[in-house]
Motif scaffolding. Structure first.
Motif, PDB file in Angstrom:
ATOM      1  N   ASN A  81       0.822  -1.216   0.000  1.00  0.00           N
ATOM      2  CA  ASN A  81       0.000   0.000   0.000  1.00  0.00           C
ATOM      3  C   ASN A  81       0.856   1.266   0.000  1.00  0.00           C
ATOM      4  OD1 ASN A  81      -2.402   1.439  -0.041  1.00  0.00           O
ATOM      5  ND2 ASN A  81      -2.516   1.571   2.188  1.00  0.00           N
ATOM      6  N   SER A  82       1.780   1.335  -0.956  1.00  0.00           N
ATOM      7  CA  SER A  82       2.663   2.494  -1.092  1.00  0.00           C
ATOM      8  C   SER A  82       2.974   2.684  -2.569  1.00  0.00           C
ATOM      9  CB  SER A  82       3.960   2.267  -0.301  1.00  0.00           C
ATOM     10  OG  SER A  82       4.883   3.316  -0.522  1.00  0.00           O
ATOM     11  N   ASP A  83       3.309   3.903  -2.949  1.00  0.00           N
ATOM     12  CA  ASP A  83       3.700   4.153  -4.335  1.00  0.00           C
ATOM     13  C   ASP A  83       5.038   3.488  -4.640  1.00  0.00           C
ATOM     14  OD1 ASP A  83       1.456   5.706  -4.765  1.00  0.00           O
ATOM     15  OD2 ASP A  83       2.474   7.583  -4.216  1.00  0.00           O
ATOM     16  N   ILE A  84       5.268   3.210  -5.913  1.00  0.00           N
ATOM     17  CA  ILE A  84       6.534   2.619  -6.354  1.00  0.00           C
ATOM     18  C   ILE A  84       7.530   3.731  -6.678  1.00  0.00           C
ATOM     19  CG2 ILE A  84       7.639   1.267  -8.183  1.00  0.00           C
ATOM     20  CD1 ILE A  84       5.059  -0.360  -8.374  1.00  0.00           C
ATOM     21  N   ARG A  85       8.783   3.536  -6.226  1.00  0.00           N
ATOM     22  CA  ARG A  85       9.843   4.517  -6.483  1.00  0.00           C
ATOM     23  C   ARG A  85      10.750   4.079  -7.626  1.00  0.00           C
ATOM     24  NH1 ARG A  85      13.148   5.713  -1.317  1.00  0.00           N
ATOM     25  NH2 ARG A  85      13.870   3.574  -1.694  1.00  0.00           N
ATOM     26  N   TRP A  86      11.188   2.809  -7.611  1.00  0.00           N
ATOM     27  CA  TRP A  86      12.098   2.299  -8.637  1.00  0.00           C
ATOM     28  C   TRP A  86      11.687   0.887  -9.050  1.00  0.00           C
ATOM     29  CZ3 TRP A  86      16.031   5.277 -10.585  1.00  0.00           C
ATOM     30  CH2 TRP A  86      16.468   6.368  -9.819  1.00  0.00           C
ATOM     31  N   GLU A 141      11.058  -1.204  -5.666  1.00  0.00           N
ATOM     32  CA  GLU A 141      11.300  -0.437  -4.445  1.00  0.00           C
ATOM     33  C   GLU A 141      10.151   0.549  -4.247  1.00  0.00           C
ATOM     34  OE1 GLU A 141      15.129   1.362  -4.284  1.00  0.00           O
ATOM     35  OE2 GLU A 141      16.190  -0.463  -4.907  1.00  0.00           O
ATOM     36  N   PHE A 142       9.589   0.543  -3.057  1.00  0.00           N
ATOM     37  CA  PHE A 142       8.459   1.410  -2.739  1.00  0.00           C
ATOM     38  C   PHE A 142       8.923   2.637  -1.966  1.00  0.00           C
ATOM     39  CE2 PHE A 142       6.750  -2.797  -3.409  1.00  0.00           C
ATOM     40  CZ  PHE A 142       5.577  -2.572  -4.111  1.00  0.00           C
TER      41      PHE A 142
END
Length: 324
Positions: A175-180, A201-202
């Motif tokens: 339940n978090s946005d994706i960073r990489w 990676e979130f």
């Protein structure tokens, strides 16, 4: 008791099982099955004592809800038709071929007050449902999904065919946005990617390592979740979970001990549970367990991973990734 008039569009490998469930569930009256393959359609219709139709448009004003189990490129056209007429839709995964098509389906469902549920079946796996209360801020997740090669599903790559199940579960858990995202893969037996690995990676710090193969000798579906105070291992095939937690007792001075718990569940019937939940959402106007938005989220990530595997094997920030 409320009874909904139902139909199944597409009665190939998955659709025939959808028809079986709709036929047996108490809140469903299976009006018809539909497929362009007349011979197959008649066969499944006879098996379920229902009508065979060859044009899905003929079902308007005859059904309240449909399950769409056609090839992915047809999801948008067929789903849009039914949603525009206020017919509730259970859409097999992936929700559509592109995120733009997914948006179209989502917005049309809202406009016409129709339920749109996406068939990410693993959400109804009893091992996943049992472990949910123990999931608290995962730090690292590892998933492995292996299967022997089959012609079914090879109209898309392994990321959209198999890995998307784990992408959906992981994004739901974290339940978090994706960073990489970093990814690699290869075509082995089909013209598409048959084996792939992705590192996601979130923004909340969680990292997921996801592997999917449809060119393996054995079948395996496992998910491992590492948290600050526990390790959770799930065998989604055998419906078995193992939880290891820090205990109040010490293993060594200053080092907490570890308690272990194992549970095995009946195989159950995830597809029946999924369809039953779909009908319940319609009757009680509830939000589906897997919404159109969540189906789109999993699709978007799968498309991004596909792009990375195709174009290079380097690490890209998400704002540099475009849909393919």
């Amino acid at each position: 008791m409320t009874t909904l008039r139902t139909a199944v569009i597409g009665v190939g490998y998955l659709g025939k099982y959808h028809a079986e469930k709709f036929k047996t569930l108490p809140h469903s009256k299976l009006i018809a099955v539909c497929d362009v393959d007349a011979e197959k359609c008649l066969e499944i219709a006879n098996q379920n004592q229902t009508e065979a139709v060859f044009d899905y448009k003929s079902l308007i004003n005859r059904v309240d809800a449909v399950s769409i189990a056609t090839p992915t490129p047809l999801h948008h056209e067929i789903g849009l038709f039914f949603l525009k007429h206020g017919v509730h839709v259970l859409m097999e995964k992936p929700i559509a071929a592109t995120t733009e098509e997914a948006d179209d389906l989502i917005n049309t469902a809202k406009k016409n007050r129709a339920i749109l549920q996406v068939g990410h079946l693993e959400r109804f796996n009893c091992a996943i449902k049992a472990i949910e209360p123990s999931l608290k801020n995962p730090r690292f997740i590892e998933s492995v999904r292996l299967a022997p090669f089959k012609l079914r599903g090879t109209d898309v790559n392994v990321i959209l065919d198999l890995m998307i199940h784990d992408i959906d579960i992981i994004q739901y858990i974290v339940n978090s946005d994706i960073r990489w995202i970093a990814a690699n893969g290869a075509s082995v037996l089909s013209p598409f990617i048959d084996i792939a690995n992705a590192r996601i990676e979130f923004t909340n710090g969680c990292v997921a390592n996801v592997t999917a193969s449809r060119v393996s000798v054995k079948q395996e579906r496992k998910l491992r979740v590492f948290q600050l105070d526990s390790y959770i291992s799930m065998d989604l095939d055998k419906k078995k979970i193992q939880i290891q937690r820090k205990s109040s007792q010490e293993m060594f001075p200053g080092i907490p001990g570890i308690s272990s718990e194992e549970k095995t569940f009946d195989q159950g019937d995830a597809l029946k549970d999924e369809i039953e939940a779909f009908l319940d959402c319609i009757i009680h106007q509830k939000k589906p367990l897997v919404t159109g938005e969540e189906g789109k989220r999993a699709l978007a990530t799968a498309i991004k991973i596909t792009h990375i595997v195709r174009e290079s094997n380097e690490l890209y920030p998400l704002d540099e990734i475009v849909n393919v």
